[in-house]
Design an enzyme around this catalytic site. Structure first.
Site, short mmCIF file in Angstrom:
data_model
loop_
_atom_site.label_atom_id
_atom_site.label_comp_id
_atom_site.label_asym_id
_atom_site.label_seq_id
_atom_site.Cartn_x
_atom_site.Cartn_y
_atom_site.Cartn_z
N TRP A 258 0.81 -1.23 0.00
CA TRP A 258 0.00 0.00 0.00
C TRP A 258 0.83 1.27 0.00
O TRP A 258 0.35 2.32 -0.42
CB TRP A 258 -0.94 -0.01 1.21
CG TRP A 258 -0.30 0.52 2.45
CD1 TRP A 258 -0.19 1.84 2.79
CD2 TRP A 258 0.31 -0.21 3.49
NE1 TRP A 258 0.47 1.96 3.98
CE2 TRP A 258 0.78 0.71 4.44
CE3 TRP A 258 0.51 -1.57 3.73
CZ2 TRP A 258 1.43 0.33 5.59
CZ3 TRP A 258 1.16 -1.95 4.88
CH2 TRP A 258 1.61 -1.03 5.78
N ASN A 259 2.07 1.19 0.48
CA ASN A 259 2.80 2.46 0.64
C ASN A 259 3.54 2.79 -0.65
O ASN A 259 4.12 1.92 -1.28
CB ASN A 259 3.79 2.35 1.80
CG ASN A 259 4.83 1.29 1.56
OD1 ASN A 259 4.49 0.19 1.15
ND2 ASN A 259 6.06 1.61 1.75
N LYS B 193 -0.73 -5.16 -10.10
CA LYS B 193 -1.78 -5.30 -9.09
C LYS B 193 -1.52 -4.29 -7.98
O LYS B 193 -0.56 -4.40 -7.22
CB LYS B 193 -1.78 -6.70 -8.48
CG LYS B 193 -2.88 -6.87 -7.44
CD LYS B 193 -2.53 -7.94 -6.43
CE LYS B 193 -3.40 -7.89 -5.20
NZ LYS B 193 -3.44 -6.61 -4.47
N GLY C 100 6.45 -6.32 -0.89
CA GLY C 100 5.50 -6.56 0.19
C GLY C 100 6.23 -7.17 1.38
O GLY C 100 7.45 -7.01 1.52
N GLY C 101 5.50 -7.88 2.20
CA GLY C 101 6.09 -8.46 3.40
C GLY C 101 6.66 -9.86 3.14
O GLY C 101 6.26 -10.52 2.18
N GLU D 203 11.11 -7.46 -3.18
CA GLU D 203 11.56 -6.32 -2.35
C GLU D 203 10.73 -6.36 -1.09
O GLU D 203 9.53 -6.07 -1.13
CB GLU D 203 11.34 -4.98 -3.08
CG GLU D 203 12.17 -4.80 -4.33
CD GLU D 203 13.64 -4.69 -4.04
OE1 GLU D 203 14.03 -4.46 -2.89
OE2 GLU D 203 14.42 -4.86 -5.00
N LEU D 204 11.35 -6.72 0.01
CA LEU D 204 10.57 -7.00 1.21
C LEU D 204 10.87 -5.99 2.32
O LEU D 204 11.32 -4.89 2.06
CB LEU D 204 10.80 -8.44 1.65
CG LEU D 204 10.69 -9.47 0.51
CD1 LEU D 204 10.97 -10.85 1.00
CD2 LEU D 204 9.33 -9.39 -0.15
N CYS E 182 9.85 0.84 3.84
CA CYS E 182 10.62 -0.40 3.99
C CYS E 182 12.01 -0.13 4.56
O CYS E 182 12.56 -0.96 5.25
CB CYS E 182 10.72 -1.12 2.65
SG CYS E 182 11.38 -0.08 1.37
N GLU F 239 9.39 -6.15 12.17
CA GLU F 239 9.15 -4.97 11.34
C GLU F 239 7.76 -4.44 11.69
O GLU F 239 6.78 -5.17 11.62
CB GLU F 239 9.21 -5.31 9.86
CG GLU F 239 9.09 -4.05 9.03
CD GLU F 239 8.80 -4.29 7.56
OE1 GLU F 239 8.11 -5.26 7.24
OE2 GLU F 239 9.26 -3.48 6.75
P1 NAD Z 1 1.70 -7.53 1.93
O1 NAD Z 1 2.80 -8.48 1.75
O2 NAD Z 1 0.59 -7.85 2.86
O3 NAD Z 1 0.97 -7.21 0.53
C1 NAD Z 1 1.69 -6.81 -0.60
C2 NAD Z 1 0.89 -7.12 -1.84
O4 NAD Z 1 0.80 -8.54 -1.99
C3 NAD Z 1 -0.55 -6.60 -1.82
O5 NAD Z 1 -0.87 -6.09 -3.09
C4 NAD Z 1 -1.35 -7.86 -1.51
O6 NAD Z 1 -2.67 -7.81 -2.00
C5 NAD Z 1 -0.55 -8.91 -2.27
N1 NAD Z 1 -0.79 -10.28 -1.81
C6 NAD Z 1 -1.24 -10.70 -0.62
N2 NAD Z 1 -1.33 -12.06 -0.61
C7 NAD Z 1 -0.90 -12.49 -1.82
C8 NAD Z 1 -0.73 -13.78 -2.40
N3 NAD Z 1 -1.04 -14.89 -1.75
N4 NAD Z 1 -0.25 -13.85 -3.66
C9 NAD Z 1 0.10 -12.72 -4.33
N5 NAD Z 1 -0.05 -11.47 -3.83
C10 NAD Z 1 -0.54 -11.36 -2.58
O7 NAD Z 1 2.41 -6.17 2.31
P2 NAD Z 1 1.76 -4.86 2.84
O8 NAD Z 1 1.31 -5.14 4.23
O9 NAD Z 1 0.78 -4.32 1.85
O10 NAD Z 1 3.05 -3.89 2.82
C11 NAD Z 1 3.99 -3.86 3.82
C12 NAD Z 1 5.22 -4.64 3.49
O11 NAD Z 1 5.81 -4.20 2.26
C13 NAD Z 1 6.27 -4.42 4.54
O12 NAD Z 1 6.88 -5.63 4.91
C14 NAD Z 1 7.26 -3.50 3.86
O13 NAD Z 1 8.54 -3.49 4.38
C15 NAD Z 1 7.21 -3.99 2.48
N6 NAD Z 1 7.76 -2.98 1.55
C16 NAD Z 1 8.98 -3.20 0.97
C17 NAD Z 1 9.54 -2.25 0.13
C18 NAD Z 1 10.87 -2.48 -0.55
O14 NAD Z 1 11.12 -1.85 -1.57
N7 NAD Z 1 11.74 -3.34 -0.04
C19 NAD Z 1 8.85 -1.08 -0.12
C20 NAD Z 1 7.64 -0.88 0.50
C21 NAD Z 1 7.09 -1.85 1.32
#
Ligand code: NAD
Length: 490
Positions: free
Chosen positions: A150-151, A174, A227-228, A249-250, A283, A382
């Site tokens: 989301w961010n 997505k 994402g996470g 990128e987590l 992140c 985190e």
């Molecule tokens: P999340 O992992 O919950 O969701 C990320 C995306 O994945 C969303 O679009 C979600 O709908 C999708 N998703 C969820 N389940 C899925 C599945 N089974 N298959 C495929 N896609 C799926 O993350 P969040 O809570 O939205 O964001 C926070 C995380 O993102 C934190 O851990 C943060 O550190 C990380 N992040 C990393 C960076 C980077 O560049 N390293 C940048 C920003 C955020």
């Protein structure tokens, strides 16, 4: 009447069968309706991207022409930056002074990748067979599934869409189910820029089924996920369906080390920016502050004083320095971890609660917790929240050991005026990005990413474009001699 957003599939703005409400984090109230992509929407988007990949309107463009389209997209983004920033602020709660600056800068990413489109070079190989001319072509890897959290969705999408299109791929993006408005609106600019239908598709929906179907789709060749770590594990499993390439990128639990010879005013500002900008939802948030013993108390009191002056409020007000968290879920988690950390022995030095007068929405005070060791929940997990864990260390070796005592390895900050020490630390610290006497600086030119639980691969920089290509080895026999004995390898 709530504003209704649509998805962008095959060059058309279309509704999904169902929609869901998006919440304004400053009030906690629903303000718009988002299309909830289901498996059928994903299939349509991926099929369109797959068709577009081979359609001459895209595959027949010269790399320079692809670059021009990216440049045009960058220009349109710059023109519309303020409107998109306002949308991001509304849908995610990120303060307008940050979204305005960030969205305008994203235009540079599209221009950078546009400039690289005609600089993707193969190679001529000097093989050990004199009659053979061998060269490597770099071809687009195929349909890319780009999944963002989301961010900073516009930014995180740009570092995927930009190199993918520069390389000649097509993309299905997505957007996160939280705060997707700016990315869905950005589709208007893709459309205006003149990309052929299906080259870029932008949808949103929930992890399951939308993300799940997209990342396991048989027509997807590459997944670019942010994402996470927990979701990343699902994505890696999904990628096994189609044996797709994956970059991840987590998250991070990034250490910031401050030594007794550092310029403390400089360090104090950078630490505040590192953890309290974007309300800590970054992140690279410098969420673990490690301070050398002799300056520990001074620095902590400087930080506490500065934190007390941070202006919390309406994220759309340009004077506001810290807005709400993006979701109620994040807010709940942050409050729980603050409480469990205090129970585990952390001392609350600043913040820790909902700021008075901000009971609506998802506000949390900038929080500082002094931790007796690295095993307190707030120094391990985190949080993605404005929560700074502070620990003291004695020797340089202790500082490095604390810094590296984490599963994550994304970013690190080092504050010292001793150049030799800085170099020792740069070598020792576990991170994909190291900032010395600064924090949170980024550029399209510089690869970004981590390892361990922080991810796999890099985004940004010229190598990232190559990751959207695959090499094809071409052998040309220039000899006039007949083909030799078929049972001997040459
Ligand atoms: P999340 O992992 O919950 O969701 C990320 C995306 O994945 C969303 O679009 C979600 O709908 C999708 N998703 C969820 N389940 C899925 C599945 N089974 N298959 C495929 N896609 C799926 O993350 P969040 O809570 O939205 O964001 C926070 C995380 O993102 C934190 O851990 C943060 O550190 C990380 N992040 C990393 C960076 C980077 O560049 N390293 C940048 C920003 C955020």
């Amino acid at each position: 009447m709530m504003r209704r957003f649509r998805q962008y599939i095959d060059g058309e703005f279309v509704d999904a069968a169902r929609s869901f409400e998006s919440i304004d984090p400053a009030t906690g109230d629903a303000w718009s309706l988002m299309p909830e992509a289901d498996a059928a929407d994903v299939d349509r988007a991926v099929t369109a991207a797959h068709r577009a990949l081979h359609d001459l309107s895209w595959s027949g463009l010269t790399p320079t022409a692809r670059g021009r389209l990216l440049y045009r997209l960058g220009d349109l983004l710059e023109e519309q930056a303020q409107a998109l920033a306002e949308l991001e602020t509304r849908d995610t709660g990120k303060v307008i002074r940050e979204t305005s600056a960030q969205v305008a800068y994203i235009a540079e990413y599209y221009r950078y990748f546009g400039g690289l489109a005609d600089k993707i070079e193969g190679a001529h190989l000097a093989v050990d067979k004199p009659d053979m001319e061998v060269y490597l072509r770099r071809e687009p890897i195929g349909v890319v599934a780009a999944v963002v959290p989301w961010n900073s969705q516009l930014f995180l999408a740009a570092v995927k869409i930009g190199p993918a299109l520069a390389a000649g791929c097509t993309v299905v993006v997505k957007a996160s189910e939280d705060g997707p408005a700016p990315l869905l609106e950005f589709a208007q600019l893709v459309d205006q820029a003149g990309f052929p239908p299906g080259v870029v598709n932008i949808i949103t929906g929930f992890g399951d089924p939308c993300g799940q179907r997209l990342t396991s789709h048989p027509l997807v060749s590459r997944i670019a996920f942010t994402g996470g770590p927990e979701t990343a594990r699902h994505v890696v499993r999904n990628s096994a369906e189609n044996l797709s390439h994956v970059t991840l990128e987590l998250g991070g639990k990034s250490p910031v080390l401050v030594f007794d010879d550092a310029d403390l005013d400089n360090a104090c500002n950078a630490i505040i920016a590192g953890i309290f900008a974007a309300s800590g939802q970054s992140c690279v948030a410098g969420s673990r502050l490690l301070v050398q013993n002799s300056i520990h108390d001074t620095l902590v009191s400087m930080l506490s004083e500065r934190v007390g002056k941070i202006k919390i409020g309406d994220p759309s007000d340009p004077a506001t320095e810290m807005g709400p968290l993006a979701t109620a879920r994040q807010h709940r988690k942050a409050v729980e971890v603050i409480q469990s950390s205090v129970k585990a022995g952390a001392v609350l030095t600043a913040g820790g609660k909902v700021p008075p007068g901000h009971e609506r929405g998802f506000y949390l005070e900038p929080t500082i917790l002094q931790c007796p060791n690295n095993d307190i929940p707030c120094s391990r997990e985190e949080l993605f929240a404005p929560v700074l864990s502070v620990m003291r260390f004695d020797t340089e070796a202790d500082g490095i050991a604390f810094a590296n005592d984490t599963c994550f390895a994304l970013a690190a900050g080092i504050f010292t005026n001793d150049l030799r020490r800085a170099h020792r630390l740069i070598r020792s610290v576990k991170a994909g990005v190291v900032w010395v006497n600064t924090y949170r600086a980024i550029s399209p030119v510089v690869p970004f990413g981590g390892f361990g639980w922080s991810g796999l691969g890099r985004e940004g920089g010229r190598e990232s474009v190559m990751e959207y290509t695959r090499p094809k080895a071409v052998w040309i026999n220039s000899s006039t001699c007949p083909f030799p004995d078929p049972f001997i390898m040459r």
